[in-house]
Design a protein around this motif. Sequence first.
Motif, short mmCIF file in Angstrom:
data_model
loop_
_atom_site.label_atom_id
_atom_site.label_comp_id
_atom_site.label_asym_id
_atom_site.label_seq_id
_atom_site.Cartn_x
_atom_site.Cartn_y
_atom_site.Cartn_z
N GLN A 87 -7.71 14.47 -23.12
CA GLN A 87 -9.06 14.48 -22.57
C GLN A 87 -9.16 14.33 -21.06
O GLN A 87 -10.22 14.55 -20.50
CB GLN A 87 -9.88 13.37 -23.24
CG GLN A 87 -10.07 13.62 -24.72
CD GLN A 87 -10.63 12.42 -25.45
OE1 GLN A 87 -10.70 11.32 -24.90
NE2 GLN A 87 -11.03 12.60 -26.69
N GLY A 89 -6.37 15.12 -18.54
CA GLY A 89 -5.58 16.04 -17.72
C GLY A 89 -4.53 15.36 -16.85
O GLY A 89 -3.79 16.05 -16.13
N GLY A 191 -10.93 20.39 -16.75
CA GLY A 191 -10.16 19.57 -17.70
C GLY A 191 -9.40 18.44 -17.03
O GLY A 191 -8.74 17.67 -17.71
#
Length: 218
Positions: A87, A89, A191
């Motif tokens: 979640q 990165g 992300g």
Amino acid sequence: MATRRDFLKSSMMASTGILTASRLLTDGGLGNVEAAPLQPATETVAIRLRVNGQNYGLRLDPRTSLLDLLREKLDLPGTKKGCNHGQCGACTILVDGRRLNSCLALAVIYDGSEITTIEGLAKGDELHPLQAAFVRHEGFQCGYCTPGQICSAVGMINEVDQGTVSHVTENVRSIGNVAFTDDEIRERMSGNICRCGAYPGIVAAIRDVTQQSSPRGV
Ligand code: FES
Ligand code: FES
């Protein structure tokens, strides 16, 4: 006749019973028990990887993630563990030139792959253009997300150079000719979370590199 002592004794037993029952309801009577340590695998798996230009032959518990392999077995702690759930990165690396969240990747699946981590981007003392740009534009504060941001940016630039479009690309038919707008950079880097909020510097650093004509990716 019941004495005061009998009354106190029975009260204590009753309250102990209530506490025991409520404890059973809330934690199964186990209290604050740590999760049981992972038992060693009965079978290990042999794989080969090339990491930052170096070849490795490894024998692994098949449940090992690429992230844990890099940090704990190959002594490459530059790749960070943030959420460990795909979640944030922070764990982004490059596998065969494509960016990947290494916390979600079982290492055995990548047998034979070429991996680049943040430690493998610089050429000796010469920083990768993105590393230099992050310094120039102050694209970090605490630095925890930075290795993932930089690896992700390398992969993202490769993706654009190969002609992929994104959710914000104005003309999705213009394959191979996508303009590197700030919106494109933000969308494609969405992300990678930065808890310090260093986003203006991150976008400026990536914009700077995408405007250079020299080779940008890896
Ligand atoms: S640690 Fe892998 S995505 Fe957060
Ligand atoms: S620089 Fe601190 S989390 Fe990004």
